[in-house]
Write a protein that holds these residues in place. Structure first.
Motif, PDB file in Angstrom:
ATOM      1  N   TRP A   1      47.092  37.515  42.936  1.00 45.31           N
ATOM      2  CA  TRP A   1      46.213  36.349  42.866  1.00 45.31           C
ATOM      3  C   TRP A   1      44.743  36.766  43.026  1.00 45.31           C
ATOM      4  CZ3 TRP A   1      48.579  31.394  45.508  1.00 45.31           C
ATOM      5  CH2 TRP A   1      49.870  31.181  45.007  1.00 45.31           C
ATOM      6  N   ARG A   2      44.353  37.713  42.196  1.00 44.97           N
ATOM      7  CA  ARG A   2      42.964  38.128  42.129  1.00 44.97           C
ATOM      8  C   ARG A   2      42.535  38.105  40.664  1.00 44.97           C
ATOM      9  NH1 ARG A   2      39.870  42.324  44.968  1.00 44.97           N
ATOM     10  NH2 ARG A   2      38.578  40.475  45.306  1.00 44.97           N
TER      11      ARG A   2
ATOM     12  N   ASP B   1      37.319  34.711  47.735  1.00 49.19           N
ATOM     13  CA  ASP B   1      38.289  35.774  47.521  1.00 49.19           C
ATOM     14  C   ASP B   1      37.660  37.153  47.703  1.00 49.19           C
ATOM     15  OD1 ASP B   1      40.973  36.695  46.592  1.00 49.19           O
ATOM     16  OD2 ASP B   1      39.774  37.516  44.947  1.00 49.19           O
TER      17      ASP B   1
ATOM     18  N   LYS C   1      43.416  32.185  49.214  1.00 48.04           N
ATOM     19  CA  LYS C   1      44.226  32.596  48.061  1.00 48.04           C
ATOM     20  C   LYS C   1      44.710  31.394  47.268  1.00 48.04           C
ATOM     21  CE  LYS C   1      44.614  36.151  47.162  1.00 48.04           C
ATOM     22  NZ  LYS C   1      43.642  37.085  46.515  1.00 48.04           N
TER      23      LYS C   1
END
Length: 370
Positions: free
Chosen positions: A115-116, A313, A331
């Motif tokens: 999740w980047r 993030d 996130k």
């Protein structure tokens, strides 16, 4: 197009990859994994999966790619899986003489799984395509330098003073000027936003290898690169992805995909002018081919929310000791900025993606092809 839109979308990279591979298998097609050196969030293996439908030496090639920006793969993977699951689409592609469709699933599998938006190197893949080998000077982003400390502060959430710095920049340079400073790409802050890197990433090197292998016989290449995060929610903007000076390619893109095709160069796009863009790899790996491409960019949430999610993030990456509850919140905030998990959004994306893909087939098969 199948009416069960939700069935193509997933809640994790592992689930998305499993659905893509299952759709490929059901279509009688084999995917070739290019294994990533690291593991995913849940301990799963990561790969850029390459699937080719059509002749090995086809003169016309349509590329459909997902997850250039990792977390955006929730959308792109689902659209690829939906196409592979659709008998009418498969038949239409197979009916085109001397044409192949190349599905590139998860260009940045690490970002998709974790999740980047960036790669495992912390790099924005779509700012990473520069001639690093010959040590040419990398672009300098003076605007980013001016606001870097406020954009990514040492504490989270950012202070009123941090936000005032950004507001002041926008007041002096316009909101579009702020967006350009933030997103155009920068090469000095390794933990910062939209960092383009100082060397080719694993994803860049792997993509070059794949295109060199699969594009060497193509005379015409069309590329639809799937993205999310800019523009009105659910709207798929068709952004010209090619050299600004190539007016013929721009004209072809508009002829194939409609007069609404936008351009970063003339200010008609929701995206600011960028540097180090991925499409340039076609000119280097497949110089014999005529190229026509777009980024299909689906809107999610307002730009300010997207940037706030990215700032959070990147702060979290620099502060791994952060409170676990805050980390989970950050996130989820990032995932939600690039993936609207509603049936309405999903159905809207499927409809537009199928239209754009069919238009690419028609364009590649038009009588105007040389």
């Amino acid at each position: 197009m199948d009416s069960t839109a939700q069935s193509y979308f997933s809640q994790s990279y592992a689930e998305a990859r499993a659905k893509f591979l299952a759709a490929a298998d059901a279509a009688g097609l084999d995917a070739e994994p290019h294994w990533h050196p690291l593991l995913g969030r849940d301990g799963e293996r990561l790969a850029l999966d390459v699937l080719r439908q059509g002749p090995a030496k086809a003169k016309r090639l349509l590329i459909i790619s997902s997850a250039c920006h990792g977390v955006e793969g929730f959308c792109g993977s689902a659209l690829q899986t939906a196409l592979l699951s659709d008998a009418a689409w498969l038949s239409a592609a197979r009916a085109q003489p001397d044409l192949a469709v190349l599905y590139l699933h998860a260009l940045n599998p690490y970002g998709f799984s974790w999740w980047r938006r960036v790669t495992q190197e912390g790099v924005d893949l779509n700012r990473n395509f520069h001639d690093f080998a010959h040590h040419q000077p990398l672009p300098h982003n003076a605007g980013y330098e001016e606001i870097a400390s406020a954009l990514l502060p040492a504490h989270w959430p950012p202070s009123a003073a941090d936000e005032a710095v950004l507001a002041d920049y926008a007041a002096r340079h316009s909101q579009a000027g702020l967006q350009k400073a933030v997103t155009a790409g920068q090469y000095t802050h390794e933990l910062g936003l939209f960092y383009g890197g100082h060397a080719p990433t694993w994803s860049q090197q792997t993509l070059r290898h794949v295109l060199s292998e699969h594009g060497q016989h193509a005379q015409d290449i069309a590329w639809i690169d799937l993205h999310t995060g800019l523009g009105p929610c659910g709207h798929g903007e068709r952004i010209f992805a090619g050299p600004d000076a190539d007016t013929a390619a721009h004209a072809r893109a508009r002829a194939w995909w409609g007069s609404e095709v936008t351009s970063m160069a003339d200010g008609s796009s929701s995206a600011a002018p960028l540097q180090g863009l991925m499409w340039s790899v076609i000119q280097q790996t497949c110089p014999q081919a005529r190229y026509t491409g777009i980024a299909l960019e689906f809107g999610t949430v307002p730009w300010a929310e997207t940037i706030m999610a990215l700032r959070a993030d990147h702060w979290l990456e620099a502060n791994p000791q952060a409170d676990p509850a805050l980390a989970r919140q950050i996130k989820q905030q990032l995932r939600d900025a690039f993936y609207v998990d509603t049936p309405e959004w999903q159905q809207a994306l499927l409809r537009q993606a199928f239209e754009v893909a069919q238009q690419a087939l028609t364009g590649l098969n038009s009588d105007e092809q040389q």
